[in-house]
Design a protein around this motif. Sequence first.
Motif: not given
Length: 171
Positions: A53, A55, A67, A69-71, A153
Amino acid sequence: MSAPLDQPRMDRRAFLRWGRPVPVPPAIRPPWTDAATMAACTACGDCLSACPEAILVADADGKPRVDVADGECTFCGDCAEACGEPVFEPERTPPWPVVASLSADCLLASGIECRICTDMCDPRALRFDLSVRPMGAIRLDTDACTGCGACVAPCPADAIALADPRLEEAA
């Protein structure tokens, strides 16, 4: 007319924040770890590249932090399998005490209809409560929340963050 090249473009989230600075939260470490096991981390990056992922990112010391933010974390365990050091404890259940945290910036609090987070939450830890007038409210069931970050996200108001109670206890 477009913005001059020397000025950053304002994205949707920056627009909704009205220029307010975004605080940098303390680093949330990967599932199946804690402060004691993270001491064994050599910052080799094997877990970072193993995360499907994407992350897991390196902090300033090269150690993994989450993180979303995108997954989201799917708790697949690939990070733990890739690590050659005694950093991860995959037998730990649940994998971590991290849960979502809702702020007052939720669009519903401003009278704007939004339920994106409830649509993204697989364990249904986030639920819409219409008993709160006039627009309703989002309620979090911390017992059902896995801390996967799927709700973070998509939130257009950045009203959701992950919270690790271990970090709050240490402060």
